[in-house]
Scaffold this active site. Structure first.
Site, PDB file in Angstrom:
ATOM      1  N   GLU A 102       0.842  -1.203   0.000  1.00  0.00           N
ATOM      2  CA  GLU A 102       0.000   0.000   0.000  1.00  0.00           C
ATOM      3  C   GLU A 102       0.872   1.245   0.000  1.00  0.00           C
ATOM      4  OE1 GLU A 102      -3.240  -0.280   2.865  1.00  0.00           O
ATOM      5  OE2 GLU A 102      -3.180   1.883   3.174  1.00  0.00           O
ATOM      6  N   ASP A 104       0.192   5.322   0.601  1.00  0.00           N
ATOM      7  CA  ASP A 104      -0.894   6.146   1.147  1.00  0.00           C
ATOM      8  C   ASP A 104      -0.648   7.629   1.202  1.00  0.00           C
ATOM      9  OD1 ASP A 104      -2.767   4.331   2.077  1.00  0.00           O
ATOM     10  OD2 ASP A 104      -1.719   4.024   3.965  1.00  0.00           O
ATOM     11  N   GLU A 106      -2.955  10.524   3.201  1.00  0.00           N
ATOM     12  CA  GLU A 106      -4.168  10.824   3.969  1.00  0.00           C
ATOM     13  C   GLU A 106      -4.110  12.296   4.368  1.00  0.00           C
ATOM     14  OE1 GLU A 106      -5.001   8.269   7.289  1.00  0.00           O
ATOM     15  OE2 GLU A 106      -5.126   6.496   6.029  1.00  0.00           O
ATOM     16  N   ASN A 121       2.285   6.979   4.127  1.00  0.00           N
ATOM     17  CA  ASN A 121       2.771   5.706   4.664  1.00  0.00           C
ATOM     18  C   ASN A 121       3.049   4.763   3.494  1.00  0.00           C
ATOM     19  OD1 ASN A 121       3.507   3.791   6.592  1.00  0.00           O
ATOM     20  ND2 ASN A 121       1.473   3.656   7.545  1.00  0.00           N
ATOM     21  N   ARG A 130       5.473   3.199   8.619  1.00  0.00           N
ATOM     22  CA  ARG A 130       6.494   4.015   7.954  1.00  0.00           C
ATOM     23  C   ARG A 130       5.932   5.400   7.675  1.00  0.00           C
ATOM     24  NH1 ARG A 130       7.149  -0.936   4.605  1.00  0.00           N
ATOM     25  NH2 ARG A 130       8.887  -2.083   5.531  1.00  0.00           N
ATOM     26  N   GLU A 131       5.351   6.005   8.735  1.00  0.00           N
ATOM     27  CA  GLU A 131       4.667   7.273   8.547  1.00  0.00           C
ATOM     28  C   GLU A 131       5.627   8.441   8.398  1.00  0.00           C
ATOM     29  OE1 GLU A 131       4.302   5.270  11.182  1.00  0.00           O
ATOM     30  OE2 GLU A 131       2.259   4.479  11.103  1.00  0.00           O
ATOM     31  N   TRP A 196      -9.304  10.366  16.140  1.00  0.00           N
ATOM     32  CA  TRP A 196      -7.833  10.530  16.143  1.00  0.00           C
ATOM     33  C   TRP A 196      -7.281  11.629  15.240  1.00  0.00           C
ATOM     34  CZ3 TRP A 196      -5.355   9.842  11.464  1.00  0.00           C
ATOM     35  CH2 TRP A 196      -6.064   9.134  10.471  1.00  0.00           C
TER      36      TRP A 196
END
Ligand code: NAG
Length: 287
Positions: A102, A104, A106, A121, A130-131, A196
């Site tokens: 994936e 990403d 966001e 990520n 792995r942000e 969150w």
């Protein structure tokens, strides 16, 4: 007379060309399926505009019709304006199964005037963590901006308006799996994550502002389409058409990446020594 028709030809040709280009770019209906949200996601303007919306009852989402195995994929997004606290717009590439890959983006909304967080990520073989997070150098709700993913066998590069913000290199030689065997689809959704998303969940979604709307346009994929177990790249196209397949950051791009990371990066897993007391992940030590 001659000069008159000359003028009109000069006017008509660019018009024709630009309307052809629009027709070509404006085919979101052919590229994407709305997958959820019961009418909250829409493709309008002859296929040129896609909007997702979110209200208290539901968010919405879409996915690409095609699966890709490597590509250079651009999309323009305009994010939820005003008080978008609690909302998350996710835009990613993902494969299926328990050992999925994936890539990403966001976008975490915020109160009016407070900055969005762009969260990124990379998952390989079902493992993420792995942000990297960034503020943007512009207001992403005021206009459309281009968010790109370059994914080739050597690297993944995230870029915003052509400026690279993150590079994830293939570190297989260090024992780190790299996404390169599983075809991925594009998935996007707008949903409520006020447990969150904004200030770690402190700021809740203000439903009096609903519906929240995010918009998409000008999708472009220079990509290898995966279909029935075969890639559109392996046979037909000459390598030069697919220069993105071996693309890397040149010196100027590397300098811009450094500029973004120095001035706009707010979280990097690669420097989070508290989180990885046994040592940073191998790909972080490599460069
Ligand atoms: C929202 O704004 C606050 C205050 O400026 C900031 O600390 C936070 O990082 C911003 N973004 C999100 C998604 O919370």
């Amino acid at each position: 007379m001659a000069s008159c028709s000359g003028v009109s030809v000069m006017l008509v040709i660019p018009l024709l060309v630009s309307s052809l280009m629009l027709a070509f770019a404006g085919n979101l209906n052919q590229r994407f399926d709305i997958t959820w949200g019961e009418g909250r996601a829409k493709i309008t303007n002859n296929g040129e505009l896609l909007t997702l919306s979110l209200d208290k009852a539901s968010g919405s989402g879409f996915q690409s019709k095609n699966e890709y195995l490597f590509g250079k994929i651009d999309m323009q997004l305009k994010l939820v304006p005003g008080n978008s606290a609690g909302t998350v717009t996710a835009y990613s590439l993902s494969s299926k199964g328990s050992a999925w890959d994936e890539i990403d983006y966001e976008f975490l909304g915020n109160l009016s005037g407070d900055p969005y967080i762009l969260h990124t990520n990379v998952f390989s073989q079902g493992k993420g963590n792995r942000e990297q997070q960034f503020y943007l150098w512009f207001d992403p709700t005021a206009d459309f901006h281009t968010y790109s993913i370059l994914w080739n066998p050597q690297r993944i590069i995230f870029s915003v308006d052509g400026t690279p913000i993150r590079e994830f290199k293939n570190s297989q030689s260090l024992g780190v799996p790299f996404p390169k065997n599983q075809p991925m689809r594009i998935y996007s959704s707008l949903w409520n994550a006020d447990d969150w998303a904004t200030r770690g969940g402190l700021v809740k979604t203000d439903w009096t502002q609903a519906p929240f709307v995010a918009s998409y346009r000008n999708f472009n994929a220079d990509a290898c389409i995966w279909s029935s177990g075969a890639s559109s790249c392996s046979s037909s196209l000459p390598f030069t058409t697919n220069s993105w397949l071996s693309q890397e950051l040149d010196t100027a791009s590397q300098q811009r990446l450094t500029w973004v990371q120095k001035n706009y990066m707010i979280y990097n897993y690669c420097t989070d020594t508290k989180r990885f007391p046994q040592g940073l992940p191998p790909e972080c030590r490599s460069s």
